[in-house]
Motif scaffolding. Sequence first.
Motif, PDB file in Angstrom:
ATOM      1  N   ALA A   1       0.843  -1.200   0.000  1.00 64.31           N
ATOM      2  CA  ALA A   1       0.000   0.000   0.000  1.00 64.31           C
ATOM      3  C   ALA A   1       0.879   1.251   0.000  1.00 64.31           C
ATOM      4  N   ASP A   2       0.530   2.204  -0.838  1.00 66.04           N
ATOM      5  CA  ASP A   2       1.234   3.496  -0.870  1.00 66.04           C
ATOM      6  C   ASP A   2       2.745   3.327  -1.005  1.00 66.04           C
ATOM      7  N   THR A   3       3.164   2.526  -1.968  1.00 71.01           N
ATOM      8  CA  THR A   3       4.590   2.307  -2.161  1.00 71.01           C
ATOM      9  C   THR A   3       5.281   3.579  -2.653  1.00 71.01           C
ATOM     10  N   LYS A   4       6.542   3.719  -2.284  1.00 71.20           N
ATOM     11  CA  LYS A   4       7.343   4.864  -2.712  1.00 71.20           C
ATOM     12  C   LYS A   4       8.337   4.481  -3.807  1.00 71.20           C
ATOM     13  N   ILE A   5       8.393   3.200  -4.147  1.00 68.01           N
ATOM     14  CA  ILE A   5       9.401   2.740  -5.105  1.00 68.01           C
ATOM     15  C   ILE A   5       8.742   2.159  -6.349  1.00 68.01           C
ATOM     16  N   ILE A   6       9.523   2.070  -7.429  1.00 67.97           N
ATOM     17  CA  ILE A   6       9.009   1.411  -8.633  1.00 67.97           C
ATOM     18  C   ILE A   6       8.925  -0.081  -8.342  1.00 67.97           C
ATOM     19  N   ARG A   7       7.755  -0.634  -8.545  1.00 68.52           N
ATOM     20  CA  ARG A   7       7.535  -2.045  -8.290  1.00 68.52           C
ATOM     21  C   ARG A   7       6.207  -2.446  -8.928  1.00 68.52           C
ATOM     22  N   ALA A   8       5.999  -3.744  -9.089  1.00 72.26           N
ATOM     23  CA  ALA A   8       4.721  -4.231  -9.579  1.00 72.26           C
ATOM     24  C   ALA A   8       3.631  -3.950  -8.556  1.00 72.26           C
ATOM     25  N   LYS A   9       2.419  -3.737  -9.035  1.00 78.78           N
ATOM     26  CA  LYS A   9       1.300  -3.474  -8.138  1.00 78.78           C
ATOM     27  C   LYS A   9       1.151  -4.597  -7.127  1.00 78.78           C
ATOM     28  N   ARG A  10       1.220  -5.844  -7.601  1.00 81.45           N
ATOM     29  CA  ARG A  10       1.138  -7.000  -6.714  1.00 81.45           C
ATOM     30  C   ARG A  10       1.844  -8.176  -7.362  1.00 81.45           C
ATOM     31  N   GLU A  11       2.210  -9.133  -6.529  1.00 84.68           N
ATOM     32  CA  GLU A  11       2.971 -10.285  -7.002  1.00 84.68           C
ATOM     33  C   GLU A  11       2.460 -11.559  -6.336  1.00 84.68           C
ATOM     34  N   LEU A  12       2.499 -12.646  -7.092  1.00 89.95           N
ATOM     35  CA  LEU A  12       2.119 -13.951  -6.556  1.00 89.95           C
ATOM     36  C   LEU A  12       3.144 -14.394  -5.520  1.00 89.95           C
ATOM     37  N   LYS A  13       2.670 -14.782  -4.342  1.00 85.51           N
ATOM     38  CA  LYS A  13       3.574 -15.230  -3.284  1.00 85.51           C
ATOM     39  C   LYS A  13       3.094 -16.509  -2.603  1.00 85.51           C
ATOM     40  N   GLY A  14       2.032 -17.111  -3.110  1.00 83.76           N
ATOM     41  CA  GLY A  14       1.561 -18.371  -2.554  1.00 83.76           C
ATOM     42  C   GLY A  14       0.305 -18.818  -3.275  1.00 83.76           C
ATOM     43  N   TYR A  15      -0.002 -20.099  -3.195  1.00 82.77           N
ATOM     44  CA  TYR A  15      -1.249 -20.611  -3.778  1.00 82.77           C
ATOM     45  C   TYR A  15      -1.518 -22.000  -3.217  1.00 82.77           C
ATOM     46  N   ALA A  16      -2.742 -22.478  -3.438  1.00 80.04           N
ATOM     47  CA  ALA A  16      -3.106 -23.828  -3.024  1.00 80.04           C
ATOM     48  C   ALA A  16      -4.147 -24.372  -3.992  1.00 80.04           C
ATOM     49  N   LYS A  17      -4.031 -25.646  -4.333  1.00 83.96           N
ATOM     50  CA  LYS A  17      -5.010 -26.306  -5.197  1.00 83.96           C
ATOM     51  C   LYS A  17      -5.787 -27.298  -4.350  1.00 83.96           C
ATOM     52  N   VAL A  18      -7.113 -27.208  -4.386  1.00 80.94           N
ATOM     53  CA  VAL A  18      -7.942 -28.016  -3.506  1.00 80.94           C
ATOM     54  C   VAL A  18      -9.099 -28.622  -4.288  1.00 80.94           C
ATOM     55  N   ARG A  19      -9.420 -29.878  -3.996  1.00 81.48           N
ATOM     56  CA  ARG A  19     -10.553 -30.568  -4.617  1.00 81.48           C
ATOM     57  C   ARG A  19     -11.735 -30.548  -3.659  1.00 81.48           C
ATOM     58  N   LEU A  20     -12.910 -30.233  -4.195  1.00 86.67           N
ATOM     59  CA  LEU A  20     -14.112 -30.120  -3.367  1.00 86.67           C
ATOM     60  C   LEU A  20     -15.303 -30.793  -4.044  1.00 86.67           C
ATOM     61  N   GLU A  21     -16.037 -31.570  -3.256  1.00 87.03           N
ATOM     62  CA  GLU A  21     -17.303 -32.119  -3.715  1.00 87.03           C
ATOM     63  C   GLU A  21     -18.369 -31.022  -3.677  1.00 87.03           C
ATOM     64  N   PRO A  22     -19.488 -31.183  -4.376  1.00 95.54           N
ATOM     65  CA  PRO A  22     -20.545 -30.172  -4.322  1.00 95.54           C
ATOM     66  C   PRO A  22     -20.975 -29.892  -2.885  1.00 95.54           C
ATOM     67  N   GLY A  23     -21.002 -28.624  -2.508  1.00 95.36           N
ATOM     68  CA  GLY A  23     -21.410 -28.230  -1.175  1.00 95.36           C
ATOM     69  C   GLY A  23     -20.333 -28.340  -0.117  1.00 95.36           C
ATOM     70  N   GLU A  24     -19.188 -28.886  -0.461  1.00 90.04           N
ATOM     71  CA  GLU A  24     -18.119 -29.101   0.521  1.00 90.04           C
ATOM     72  C   GLU A  24     -17.319 -27.820   0.753  1.00 90.04           C
ATOM     73  N   THR A  25     -16.908 -27.627   2.008  1.00 90.08           N
ATOM     74  CA  THR A  25     -16.063 -26.498   2.391  1.00 90.08           C
ATOM     75  C   THR A  25     -14.768 -27.005   3.004  1.00 90.08           C
ATOM     76  N   LYS A  26     -13.670 -26.395   2.623  1.00 84.43           N
ATOM     77  CA  LYS A  26     -12.382 -26.730   3.232  1.00 84.43           C
ATOM     78  C   LYS A  26     -11.665 -25.448   3.634  1.00 84.43           C
TER      79      LYS A  26
END
Length: 785
Positions: free
Chosen positions: A586-611
């Motif tokens: 937020a409110d960066t003072k330097i040249i940089r990308a707006k945002r960068e990928l730093k993590g992810y997760a792949k998850v399998r879910l049945e209909p109606g399922e929450t994880k």
Amino acid sequence: MLKYEALINKMTLEEKASLMSGENFWNTKAIKRLNIPGIMMTDGPHGLRKQGGKADHLGLNASIPATCYPTAATLANSWDKQLVEEVGQFLARECVSENVSAILGPGLNIKRNPLCGRNFEYFSEDPFLTGTLASAQVTGIQSEGVAACPKHFAVNSQEHMRMTIDEIVDERSLRELYLEGFRRVVEKAAPQMMMSSYNKINGIYANEHPHLMNEILYDEWNYQGVVVTDWGGNNERVAGLKAGNQLEMPATNGITDKEIVEAVTDGNLAETILDEAVDRMLSLVFTTHAVAERELTIDLEEHHQKAVEAAKRSMVLLKNSAEILPLHPQEKVAIVGDFANKPRYQGAGSSLINPTQLQSPLELLEKTQLDVVGYAQGFKRMGGKSKSLIKQAVELAGNADKVLVFMGLDESSEAEGIDRDTLELPDNQLQLINELLKVNQEIVVVLAGGGVLELPFADESGVKGLVHTYLAGQGSAEALIAVLLGEYNPSGKLSESYPFTYGDVPSAPYYPGREATSEHREGLFIGYRYFDTMNVPVRYSFGYGLSYTQFAYSNIVRTDLSVSFNITNTGKVAGEEIAQLYVEKADTKIIRAKRELKGYAKVRLEPGETKTITINLDEQAFAYYSVMHEDWAIEAGVYRIQIGSSLQDIRLETTIECAAKNESDEFNLDRYPEYASGNIQAISDEEFHKLLGYYQPAALWSPADPLGMNDTIAQAKNKNWLGKLTYGTVMLVKKCLTIVKQPLWANNIYFVLNMPFRQIERFTGGKVSRKKVERYLRWINGNTK
């Protein structure tokens, strides 16, 4: 302390030097007197390319049958670390079965520009995703005792002039983009080998680059393995050895071994440097030679099914208007396009695999419960207009409920040694789509190709369905049918951005470097780092991909550097979601990308399922590279942690405050007004020089300058009649090969054109001596004495 000091002390100087280059094209040297074995390496990285006959590094001569898995660009769309690790393990088992000790892969160069001819072999435009998946593949390969060899270290961003081009890139971009994937692989997977790239980086060849090799790879990252040149990638052998490049491949018939002996004898090379190189080679040889003693029988059908699974999990559903997919039994379907009958499933060059089996989508579709009304070729595969082919396709489409159109890039479009000219599909394919849409609006396009394409027919008024298979290997047809029929719910998401046109690509004005240099004036702003930061619309964003179901995100909680949240499958069928974590300052003072990928997760879910999903971050997630401090730095302040289904579909957000580390004003926005304003495609000499920290060399050759050993045949056209004749002869051969429809051989003429004269003696094993080459250069430069 040398691990094999006692053995090294028994070796003669000549024997030590002999271990620094190959015995032949694929094997290291053995020293029978001391019971030191040789080991065999083969090309990869999405299959075993072991040649039983004449050897080459261009994919021209046949190799033994092996499972052809999806290419790295395809696997990357799975975002599936476990899958990629398993593919690596299966690859290694085939290596063991063929007594191969090392496989040359994975390739993990960053996709700076979508025209790079070898992008199909690379994972992503993002270094975090690249490093994560490459680490998984290395881990899988080495779990079977086979050495992995990540490549090409580093900044191998173009194929044109790849053996001599000088990649001009600033230190921060080098660290954050082009080296970061390699750093993650070294520190997380400890590869036993690393392949250096052909090109120069800021004036120095990669394989003899002290900063790249000694300071970063060995000292900072504590790399413990062996560095091998790309095949024919050695420039000055002794300089390479000093920088930490142990093994030169392929064999040079002892030419460079002699150079090493002379350097030690003359005092130009400390024998301790050679001893350390020998120690690393012995460690590699003795560790991996054991695979030659293992007997392992491969179940080729099991391996094929793994290739099918990998392909299914990697295909990307890009468009599905009015739920045109999945297809339903008894629907009248017309099948159009040459790729339906002759699938495009892999790239070309050193990764060309001879598959153990291969089926076409056409033959499998005809075996389903669909009412296939017929097949029409639709277009000439290698280009060229044909009214009759289009007419046949249009007539067929008029008799169907839905039309499956198989389109893509042909075998000559993507290959090692040559870059693409355009992101456009061939005109004859685009014309076909336009004509089909006039008679049937229910069209699903199936794309095949190794990367980004312009997709004008994906507009609102265009086709209703779009599936990108990328280059999905020998199981591609079976995987595709499962996706089209809904037997498998597509879960792939793009690992690269799809612009509307090539002109939107940030590096377009600078790519490729045509002659002497390739200037990375775009700096940090490649791929989504440019499009997202500068608000440039794209066709499909990084991380995008559809499913036959829907997912809801909720309840984000951050505890220190750990972020948890819930995902619920709110649809009617089971599916997999790839939740992505981006960090934004937020409110960066330097040249940089707006945002960068730093993590992810792949998850399998049945209909109606929450994880509940938990993603752990580390300090590196908030860091940028400080050139001033020669270390990673953190800008103090608040960071937004965003969770989304893609870069442009953020669902949840929380924040974290970070303390400063190595903070300075070196990249402040006011110091770089052109980068700050988003004028990335027109960076001035002055601002690029400021970013580089030195004055960049001339980008073009001077025809008046004499040609030397590091120049190429491509430059000979600028010289006298002999140079023009040499160049013209090579191009005539290429034209003839194109006419007789040998695209792979024709493309690899560029390997000859771009080969430095210094390599002629080495590639011919001394049959064409250095003296003869130097005499030719004198003649071509107008000196007949």
